[in-house]
Design a protein around this motif. Structure first.
Motif, PDB file in Angstrom:
ATOM      1  N   THR A 246       0.832  -1.208   0.000  1.00  0.00           N
ATOM      2  CA  THR A 246       0.000   0.000   0.000  1.00  0.00           C
ATOM      3  C   THR A 246       0.865   1.256   0.000  1.00  0.00           C
ATOM      4  O   THR A 246       0.638   2.196  -0.779  1.00  0.00           O
ATOM      5  CB  THR A 246      -0.935   0.006   1.224  1.00  0.00           C
ATOM      6  OG1 THR A 246      -1.811  -1.127   1.152  1.00  0.00           O
ATOM      7  CG2 THR A 246      -1.765   1.278   1.257  1.00  0.00           C
ATOM      8  N   ALA A 247       1.887   1.264   0.861  1.00  0.00           N
ATOM      9  CA  ALA A 247       2.770   2.440   0.943  1.00  0.00           C
ATOM     10  C   ALA A 247       3.549   2.634  -0.347  1.00  0.00           C
ATOM     11  O   ALA A 247       3.690   3.760  -0.855  1.00  0.00           O
ATOM     12  CB  ALA A 247       3.722   2.286   2.121  1.00  0.00           C
ATOM     13  N   GLU A 248       4.042   1.543  -0.898  1.00  0.00           N
ATOM     14  CA  GLU A 248       4.853   1.627  -2.109  1.00  0.00           C
ATOM     15  C   GLU A 248       3.991   1.995  -3.313  1.00  0.00           C
ATOM     16  O   GLU A 248       4.374   2.837  -4.135  1.00  0.00           O
ATOM     17  CB  GLU A 248       5.540   0.279  -2.338  1.00  0.00           C
ATOM     18  CG  GLU A 248       6.681   0.332  -3.333  1.00  0.00           C
ATOM     19  CD  GLU A 248       7.432  -0.974  -3.349  1.00  0.00           C
ATOM     20  OE1 GLU A 248       8.646  -0.976  -3.115  1.00  0.00           O
ATOM     21  OE2 GLU A 248       6.786  -2.013  -3.611  1.00  0.00           O
ATOM     22  N   ARG A 249       2.818   1.385  -3.407  1.00  0.00           N
ATOM     23  CA  ARG A 249       1.915   1.705  -4.514  1.00  0.00           C
ATOM     24  C   ARG A 249       1.520   3.184  -4.474  1.00  0.00           C
ATOM     25  O   ARG A 249       1.491   3.858  -5.502  1.00  0.00           O
ATOM     26  CB  ARG A 249       0.665   0.829  -4.436  1.00  0.00           C
ATOM     27  CG  ARG A 249      -0.336   1.052  -5.581  1.00  0.00           C
ATOM     28  CD  ARG A 249      -1.651   0.377  -5.259  1.00  0.00           C
ATOM     29  NE  ARG A 249      -2.219   0.930  -4.038  1.00  0.00           N
ATOM     30  CZ  ARG A 249      -2.982   0.231  -3.185  1.00  0.00           C
ATOM     31  NH1 ARG A 249      -3.254  -1.048  -3.426  1.00  0.00           N
ATOM     32  NH2 ARG A 249      -3.469   0.808  -2.103  1.00  0.00           N
ATOM     33  N   ASP A 250       1.235   3.675  -3.279  1.00  0.00           N
ATOM     34  CA  ASP A 250       0.873   5.092  -3.159  1.00  0.00           C
ATOM     35  C   ASP A 250       2.009   5.997  -3.633  1.00  0.00           C
ATOM     36  O   ASP A 250       1.773   7.014  -4.291  1.00  0.00           O
ATOM     37  CB  ASP A 250       0.502   5.421  -1.708  1.00  0.00           C
ATOM     38  CG  ASP A 250      -0.813   4.783  -1.281  1.00  0.00           C
ATOM     39  OD1 ASP A 250      -1.536   4.263  -2.163  1.00  0.00           O
ATOM     40  OD2 ASP A 250      -1.109   4.791  -0.069  1.00  0.00           O
ATOM     41  N   LEU A 251       3.247   5.620  -3.293  1.00  0.00           N
ATOM     42  CA  LEU A 251       4.411   6.412  -3.729  1.00  0.00           C
ATOM     43  C   LEU A 251       4.523   6.419  -5.245  1.00  0.00           C
ATOM     44  O   LEU A 251       4.659   7.481  -5.873  1.00  0.00           O
ATOM     45  CB  LEU A 251       5.683   5.849  -3.098  1.00  0.00           C
ATOM     46  CG  LEU A 251       7.010   6.445  -3.607  1.00  0.00           C
ATOM     47  CD1 LEU A 251       7.125   7.903  -3.201  1.00  0.00           C
ATOM     48  CD2 LEU A 251       8.196   5.625  -3.079  1.00  0.00           C
ATOM     49  N   TYR A 252       4.460   5.234  -5.842  1.00  0.00           N
ATOM     50  CA  TYR A 252       4.657   5.132  -7.290  1.00  0.00           C
ATOM     51  C   TYR A 252       3.508   5.771  -8.063  1.00  0.00           C
ATOM     52  O   TYR A 252       3.726   6.453  -9.072  1.00  0.00           O
ATOM     53  CB  TYR A 252       4.823   3.671  -7.694  1.00  0.00           C
ATOM     54  CG  TYR A 252       6.098   3.044  -7.193  1.00  0.00           C
ATOM     55  CD1 TYR A 252       7.200   3.826  -6.872  1.00  0.00           C
ATOM     56  CD2 TYR A 252       6.221   1.664  -7.039  1.00  0.00           C
ATOM     57  CE1 TYR A 252       8.372   3.263  -6.411  1.00  0.00           C
ATOM     58  CE2 TYR A 252       7.384   1.090  -6.587  1.00  0.00           C
ATOM     59  CZ  TYR A 252       8.457   1.893  -6.265  1.00  0.00           C
ATOM     60  OH  TYR A 252       9.617   1.332  -5.813  1.00  0.00           O
ATOM     61  N   VAL A 253       2.289   5.543  -7.597  1.00  0.00           N
ATOM     62  CA  VAL A 253       1.145   6.135  -8.290  1.00  0.00           C
ATOM     63  C   VAL A 253       1.156   7.655  -8.128  1.00  0.00           C
ATOM     64  O   VAL A 253       0.785   8.395  -9.045  1.00  0.00           O
ATOM     65  CB  VAL A 253      -0.176   5.521  -7.781  1.00  0.00           C
ATOM     66  CG1 VAL A 253      -1.380   6.266  -8.355  1.00  0.00           C
ATOM     67  CG2 VAL A 253      -0.248   4.043  -8.159  1.00  0.00           C
ATOM     68  N   ARG A 254       1.620   8.134  -6.980  1.00  0.00           N
ATOM     69  CA  ARG A 254       1.721   9.586  -6.778  1.00  0.00           C
ATOM     70  C   ARG A 254       2.699  10.197  -7.786  1.00  0.00           C
ATOM     71  O   ARG A 254       2.420  11.236  -8.390  1.00  0.00           O
ATOM     72  CB  ARG A 254       2.166   9.863  -5.341  1.00  0.00           C
ATOM     73  CG  ARG A 254       2.175  11.335  -4.966  1.00  0.00           C
ATOM     74  CD  ARG A 254       2.247  11.517  -3.465  1.00  0.00           C
ATOM     75  NE  ARG A 254       3.503  11.075  -2.882  1.00  0.00           N
ATOM     76  CZ  ARG A 254       3.623  10.039  -2.054  1.00  0.00           C
ATOM     77  NH1 ARG A 254       2.562   9.327  -1.711  1.00  0.00           N
ATOM     78  NH2 ARG A 254       4.802   9.706  -1.563  1.00  0.00           N
ATOM     79  N   HIS A 255       3.852   9.550  -7.963  1.00  0.00           N
ATOM     80  CA  HIS A 255       4.807   9.998  -8.983  1.00  0.00           C
ATOM     81  C   HIS A 255       4.145  10.001 -10.368  1.00  0.00           C
ATOM     82  O   HIS A 255       4.239  10.972 -11.120  1.00  0.00           O
ATOM     83  CB  HIS A 255       6.021   9.057  -9.031  1.00  0.00           C
ATOM     84  CG  HIS A 255       7.069   9.342  -7.997  1.00  0.00           C
ATOM     85  ND1 HIS A 255       7.666  10.565  -7.854  1.00  0.00           N
ATOM     86  CD2 HIS A 255       7.660   8.538  -7.084  1.00  0.00           C
ATOM     87  CE1 HIS A 255       8.569  10.508  -6.882  1.00  0.00           C
ATOM     88  NE2 HIS A 255       8.582   9.286  -6.400  1.00  0.00           N
ATOM     89  N   TRP A 256       3.512   8.880 -10.697  1.00  0.00           N
ATOM     90  CA  TRP A 256       2.908   8.708 -12.019  1.00  0.00           C
ATOM     91  C   TRP A 256       1.808   9.730 -12.267  1.00  0.00           C
ATOM     92  O   TRP A 256       1.768  10.367 -13.331  1.00  0.00           O
ATOM     93  CB  TRP A 256       2.391   7.292 -12.146  1.00  0.00           C
ATOM     94  CG  TRP A 256       1.302   7.106 -13.167  1.00  0.00           C
ATOM     95  CD1 TRP A 256       0.000   6.769 -12.949  1.00  0.00           C
ATOM     96  CD2 TRP A 256       1.432   7.233 -14.594  1.00  0.00           C
ATOM     97  NE1 TRP A 256      -0.695   6.683 -14.124  1.00  0.00           N
ATOM     98  CE2 TRP A 256       0.163   6.976 -15.154  1.00  0.00           C
ATOM     99  CE3 TRP A 256       2.489   7.573 -15.436  1.00  0.00           C
ATOM    100  CZ2 TRP A 256      -0.079   7.027 -16.526  1.00  0.00           C
ATOM    101  CZ3 TRP A 256       2.256   7.620 -16.805  1.00  0.00           C
ATOM    102  CH2 TRP A 256       0.993   7.353 -17.334  1.00  0.00           C
TER     103      TRP A 256
END
Length: 550
Positions: A246-256
């Motif tokens: 969840t934390a990692e997905r949020d980081l990557y999707v935020r960048h994207w």
């Protein structure tokens, strides 16, 4: 009654037969078939699982290679692992038979739970992987890589100035250098602070993902699938993996999403996200998948190069004669009045720098046991049977530390590559007995960022040696074999005294950094415009005028 007694007897015989059959099948679990490669003795059900090291696995894998040969097998519960510990065997199986060995093994915790089946480096081989691989090739091939030098040049100069101001933050500065280069290429914006929360979160999450993926509980879930069905209170690692995802997905999707919205509103700069957005428009994959495509590249571009530079500086502390020889070459070719440039490297005038790049990757391989491959079908190699689904490990440490291949392998000796003018990519696809390192993988899974990495390492190594002298902190014991990490490793934190080599060099660094800032917005620190000639797609979505609301 006789009839019923007869039926009862048959039932009992049938049950007994089933029990015996089940016992026979269970007794085969963990046993090494006679036509498999050799390996350590096994135990029923466990195989070699009880022998698997929990600390410094690369040392045990190297020891087994010395005992059982360059191709050996480990029976791990219901699974088979084939370990390749010679350059020739890696070439033959992973390169020449890449059609069989381009898959990845199932990773229930590391890929399915902690990565949502989206992480590129451990993604199963198939249409989705091929689509992403082709897209990545378009921006990382050797011709495209040359166009990103302005990004690398600017970030490197900012790195040098940062080391002048706060040398105690050396590792943070190195990580910002590699991370910001990656964010520019992938997302179209720079990282301006070495304490940027996104930067810190990336390295933290990737470290925790590696630890989790390599943990005993993760291996058990892969080797005995019944553990995948345990309730949450009996599987805390699954709960942790979901939180990490969840934390990692949020980081990557935020960048994207930041880049996607900028492309939508016309303010986005050309970057890899242009290509991802176009692919998303055609293939209709989710924003989470797009985030992980871009995030996987961000991981790869940030971690390995930073760890290699950190290891190189440690080597200079332990072998000061290498530093002296390196600085002598740079001083002779470059002189005191300018920084080294890519032109110096391309001209072949700095061969010892090239040797230092190659030796840094060999001496401190960051991907210490490679990323495992998997066999898509049964195969026969050297008379041994390799079963479908077997995990195949590229034992990088054992190959790099083979004394027949590299005499005195734990000595940092760049001269061992003095007659090797090849680039890292040329070496990777050339004569395997002369290949300089196996960090970037093999076969169809060869890391496509190898061209970018070589240029970043050249600018890092040559300019660090041109600008500074690195010396030990008095009274500190340094240990080159004290490594931290899991799937990827680097030296444990160490102190270092960083001294500018001359006042004139300090002036040159500060002037170079000041000139870089003229290209950046004073408020945001972002590029005013993308340097010309970048290899990114210029595709942007059709702009739709927002509708006015009543």
């Amino acid at each position: 009654m006789g009839l019923f007694e007869g039926v009862s007897s048959l039932v009992l015989v049938g049950i007994a037969g089933l029990v015996l059959l089940a016992v026979a099948k269970l007794s085969q679990i963990g046993r090494r078939p006679s036509d498999f490669p050799p390996g350590p003795p096994t135990l029923p059900l466990l195989g070699n699982l009880h022998l698997m090291p929990t600390k410094n696995p690369h040392l045990q894998f190297q020891k087994w290679a010395q005992e059982y040969g360059p191709v050996y097998s480990l029976m791990l519960g219901t699974k088979t692992m084939i370990v390749l510990s010679s350059d020739v065997d890696v070439k033959e199986m992973l390169d020449r038979r890449s059609g069989i060995y381009s898959d990845r093994p199932d990773m229930f915790i590391g890929q399915k739970v902690a990565s949502g089946n989206l992480r590129l480096v451990v993604m199963r081989y198939g249409d989705n992987w091929r689509m992403i691989h082709k897209m990545v090739h378009n921006i990382l091939n050797i011709k495209a890589a040359v166009t990103y030098v302005p990004y690398q040049d600017l970030e490197n100069k900012i790195l040098l100035e940062s080391l002048l101001d706060t040398p105690q933050d050396m590792l943070l500065h190195i990580r910002r250098f590699t991370y910001s280069l990656s964010t520019q290429m992938i997302f179209g914006y720079r990282c301006v602070s070495n304490r940027d929360p996104n930067l810190l979160q990336l390295f933290h999450c990737f470290e925790k993902w590696g630890e989790l993926s390599g943990s005993a509980s993760a291996q058990l879930a892969d080797l005995y699938p019944v553990f995948q069905k345990l309730p949450s209170f009996l599987a805390p690692n699954v709960y942790y993996a979901r939180k990490l995802h969840t934390a990692e997905r949020d980081l990557y999707v935020r960048h994207w999403m930041r880049s996607k919205k900028a492309l939508d509103n016309g303010t986005g700069l050309p970057c890899f996200c242009n290509d991802i957005y176009r692919a998303q428009t055609n293939e209709h994959f989710s924003d989470a998948a797009a985030g992980y495509i871009s995030g996987s590249l961000l991981e790869a571009g940030s971690d390995t190069t930073a760890s290699t530079l950190y290891a190189f500086i440690l080597a200079l502390l332990l072998w000061p004669d290498v530093q002296t020889k390196l600085q002598t070459e740079i001083d002779r070719v470059v002189g005191p009045d300018r920084l080294p440039t890519m032109a110096d490297y391309d001209s072949g005038q700095l061969p010892y720098v090239r040797c230092c790049i190659k030796e840094s990757l060999r001496w401190m391989p960051t991907v210490i046991l490679g990323v495992p491959h998997a066999a898509t079908r049964d195969d026969v190699y050297k008379g041994w049977r390799i079963p479908q689904g077997a995990t195949v490990v590229n034992n990088v440490w054992a190959i790099h530390m083979d004394p027949e291949r590299c005499p005195n392998p734990r000595v940092f000796n760049p001269d061992r590559f003095s007659n090797d003018p090849t680039s890292l990519y040329q070496s990777a696809i050339g004569d395997t007995t002369k290949r300089d390192n196996f960090v970037f993988g093999a076969g169809r899974r060869l890391c496509q960022g190898i061209h970018i990495a070589e240029r970043s390492l050249f600018l890092g190594i040559s300019r660090l040696a041109w600008a500074f002298t690195f010396t030990k902190t008095p009274g500190v014991q340094y240990d080159a074999d004290n490594l931290v990490g899991s799937i990827t490793v680097q030296p444990a934190d160490y102190p270092c005294v960083i001294t500018p080599r001359a006042p004139g060099k300090v002036d040159i660094i500060r002037q170079a950094a000041a000139e870089c800032r003229t290209l950046l917005d004073e408020t945001t620190g972002q590029w005013k415009k993308v340097p010309e000639g970048m290899a990114f797609s210029t595709w942007v979505p059709d702009y739709v005028e927002p509708k006015e609301h009543d």
